[in-house]
Design a protein around this motif. Sequence first.
Motif, PDB file in Angstrom:
ATOM      1  N   MET A   1       0.836  -1.178   0.000  1.00 37.34           N
ATOM      2  CA  MET A   1       0.000   0.000   0.000  1.00 37.34           C
ATOM      3  C   MET A   1       0.883   1.244   0.000  1.00 37.34           C
ATOM      4  SD  MET A   1      -2.315   1.967   2.728  1.00 37.34           S
ATOM      5  CE  MET A   1      -3.315   0.944   3.545  1.00 37.34           C
ATOM      6  N   LYS A   2       0.590   2.170  -0.901  1.00 39.80           N
ATOM      7  CA  LYS A   2       1.329   3.425  -0.972  1.00 39.80           C
ATOM      8  C   LYS A   2       0.769   4.402   0.057  1.00 39.80           C
ATOM      9  CE  LYS A   2       2.381   3.122  -5.846  1.00 39.80           C
ATOM     10  NZ  LYS A   2       2.204   3.725  -7.155  1.00 39.80           N
ATOM     11  N   ILE A   3       1.653   5.011   0.790  1.00 34.39           N
ATOM     12  CA  ILE A   3       1.222   6.008   1.764  1.00 34.39           C
ATOM     13  C   ILE A   3       1.222   7.396   1.135  1.00 34.39           C
ATOM     14  CG2 ILE A   3       1.810   7.115   3.940  1.00 34.39           C
ATOM     15  CD1 ILE A   3       2.838   4.397   4.878  1.00 34.39           C
ATOM     16  N   ILE A   4       2.223   7.672   0.320  1.00 30.62           N
ATOM     17  CA  ILE A   4       2.326   8.967  -0.337  1.00 30.62           C
ATOM     18  C   ILE A   4       1.578   8.878  -1.662  1.00 30.62           C
ATOM     19  CG2 ILE A   4       3.912  10.656  -1.323  1.00 30.62           C
ATOM     20  CD1 ILE A   4       6.021   9.494   0.705  1.00 30.62           C
ATOM     21  N   LYS A   5       0.537   9.664  -1.792  1.00 30.62           N
ATOM     22  CA  LYS A   5      -0.336   9.610  -2.967  1.00 30.62           C
ATOM     23  C   LYS A   5       0.044  10.686  -3.983  1.00 30.62           C
ATOM     24  CE  LYS A   5      -3.120   6.547  -1.112  1.00 30.62           C
ATOM     25  NZ  LYS A   5      -3.125   5.199  -1.548  1.00 30.62           N
ATOM     26  N   GLY A   6      -0.147  10.361  -5.247  1.00 36.58           N
ATOM     27  CA  GLY A   6       0.131  11.293  -6.316  1.00 36.58           C
ATOM     28  C   GLY A   6      -0.679  12.572  -6.213  1.00 36.58           C
ATOM     29  N   VAL A   7      -1.925  12.435  -5.790  1.00 32.58           N
ATOM     30  CA  VAL A   7      -2.786  13.607  -5.661  1.00 32.58           C
ATOM     31  C   VAL A   7      -2.228  14.570  -4.603  1.00 32.58           C
ATOM     32  CG1 VAL A   7      -4.384  12.560  -3.991  1.00 32.58           C
ATOM     33  CG2 VAL A   7      -5.179  14.362  -5.525  1.00 32.58           C
ATOM     34  N   ASP A   8      -1.610  14.039  -3.569  1.00 31.53           N
ATOM     35  CA  ASP A   8      -1.005  14.884  -2.531  1.00 31.53           C
ATOM     36  C   ASP A   8       0.215  15.622  -3.070  1.00 31.53           C
ATOM     37  OD1 ASP A   8      -2.886  13.956  -0.637  1.00 31.53           O
ATOM     38  OD2 ASP A   8      -1.613  12.238  -0.180  1.00 31.53           O
ATOM     39  N   LEU A   9       1.023  14.919  -3.845  1.00 27.75           N
ATOM     40  CA  LEU A   9       2.198  15.551  -4.442  1.00 27.75           C
ATOM     41  C   LEU A   9       1.785  16.677  -5.374  1.00 27.75           C
ATOM     42  CD1 LEU A   9       4.325  12.388  -5.284  1.00 27.75           C
ATOM     43  CD2 LEU A   9       4.715  14.020  -3.425  1.00 27.75           C
ATOM     44  N   LYS A  10       0.784  16.411  -6.192  1.00 28.18           N
ATOM     45  CA  LYS A  10       0.321  17.422  -7.138  1.00 28.18           C
ATOM     46  C   LYS A  10      -0.251  18.635  -6.408  1.00 28.18           C
ATOM     47  CE  LYS A  10      -2.339  18.002 -11.348  1.00 28.18           C
ATOM     48  NZ  LYS A  10      -3.119  17.311 -12.384  1.00 28.18           N
ATOM     49  N   ALA A  11      -1.006  18.405  -5.356  1.00 27.75           N
ATOM     50  CA  ALA A  11      -1.580  19.509  -4.579  1.00 27.75           C
ATOM     51  C   ALA A  11      -0.482  20.361  -3.951  1.00 27.75           C
ATOM     52  CB  ALA A  11      -2.520  18.966  -3.507  1.00 27.75           C
ATOM     53  N   MET A  12       0.534  19.712  -3.402  1.00 25.62           N
ATOM     54  CA  MET A  12       1.659  20.460  -2.817  1.00 25.62           C
ATOM     55  C   MET A  12       2.346  21.300  -3.879  1.00 25.62           C
ATOM     56  SD  MET A  12       3.633  17.936  -0.077  1.00 25.62           S
ATOM     57  CE  MET A  12       4.877  17.632  -1.268  1.00 25.62           C
ATOM     58  N   ARG A  13       2.607  20.686  -5.025  1.00 23.78           N
ATOM     59  CA  ARG A  13       3.304  21.381  -6.111  1.00 23.78           C
ATOM     60  C   ARG A  13       2.507  22.581  -6.595  1.00 23.78           C
ATOM     61  NH1 ARG A  13       2.810  21.189 -11.487  1.00 23.78           N
ATOM     62  NH2 ARG A  13       1.560  19.285 -11.529  1.00 23.78           N
ATOM     63  N   GLN A  14       1.220  22.392  -6.787  1.00 23.38           N
ATOM     64  CA  GLN A  14       0.383  23.482  -7.268  1.00 23.38           C
ATOM     65  C   GLN A  14       0.254  24.590  -6.226  1.00 23.38           C
ATOM     66  OE1 GLN A  14      -3.104  21.257  -8.499  1.00 23.38           O
ATOM     67  NE2 GLN A  14      -2.382  21.191 -10.617  1.00 23.38           N
ATOM     68  N   PHE A  15       0.157  24.218  -4.965  1.00 23.63           N
ATOM     69  CA  PHE A  15       0.095  25.200  -3.883  1.00 23.63           C
ATOM     70  C   PHE A  15       1.332  26.090  -3.894  1.00 23.63           C
ATOM     71  CE2 PHE A  15       1.424  26.364   0.418  1.00 23.63           C
ATOM     72  CZ  PHE A  15       0.338  27.126   0.827  1.00 23.63           C
ATOM     73  N   ALA A  16       2.488  25.469  -4.102  1.00 20.82           N
ATOM     74  CA  ALA A  16       3.756  26.194  -4.094  1.00 20.82           C
ATOM     75  C   ALA A  16       4.079  26.849  -5.437  1.00 20.82           C
ATOM     76  CB  ALA A  16       4.887  25.255  -3.689  1.00 20.82           C
ATOM     77  N   LYS A  17       3.237  26.574  -6.446  1.00 16.57           N
ATOM     78  CA  LYS A  17       3.449  27.109  -7.805  1.00 16.57           C
ATOM     79  C   LYS A  17       4.810  26.699  -8.369  1.00 16.57           C
ATOM     80  CE  LYS A  17       0.265  30.950  -7.416  1.00 16.57           C
ATOM     81  NZ  LYS A  17      -0.235  31.158  -6.128  1.00 16.57           N
ATOM     82  N   LEU A  18       5.137  25.416  -8.164  1.00 18.37           N
ATOM     83  CA  LEU A  18       6.381  24.863  -8.679  1.00 18.37           C
ATOM     84  C   LEU A  18       6.095  24.016  -9.911  1.00 18.37           C
ATOM     85  CD1 LEU A  18       8.150  23.711  -5.378  1.00 18.37           C
ATOM     86  CD2 LEU A  18       8.534  25.814  -6.673  1.00 18.37           C
ATOM     87  N   THR A  19       7.101  23.851 -10.744  1.00 21.87           N
ATOM     88  CA  THR A  19       6.984  22.995 -11.920  1.00 21.87           C
ATOM     89  C   THR A  19       7.364  21.565 -11.545  1.00 21.87           C
ATOM     90  OG1 THR A  19       9.281  23.309 -12.607  1.00 21.87           O
ATOM     91  CG2 THR A  19       7.652  24.930 -13.408  1.00 21.87           C
TER      92      THR A  19
END
Length: 84
Positions: A1-19
């Motif tokens: 089971m994956k604990i770190i989800k792709g949707v979480d990574l994307k949300a963090m990236r978008q929040f920080a306005k990073l590429t």
Amino acid sequence: MKIIKGVDLKAMRQFAKLTTVQMAEAAGVKTRKTYENWEKEVGCPSVNQFFQMVAACGLNYKDVLEVYLPAQKQNMGDTGSQGR
């Protein structure tokens, strides 16, 4: 089971306005494709890589853990110490 989800990574990236390139660099991976795969749930970063990305996004480790861990614990069907 994956604990770190792709949707979480994307949300963090978008929040920080990073590429995706910036996130890949923060995680210490060679190409943006690796990071993009993580967002698509193809593989996942290590815990160390995850926290490197948390820092790159300007997020506080403690805040991330307070939000992230209870949700993961609930998703894993935590029963606490019942039955012991």
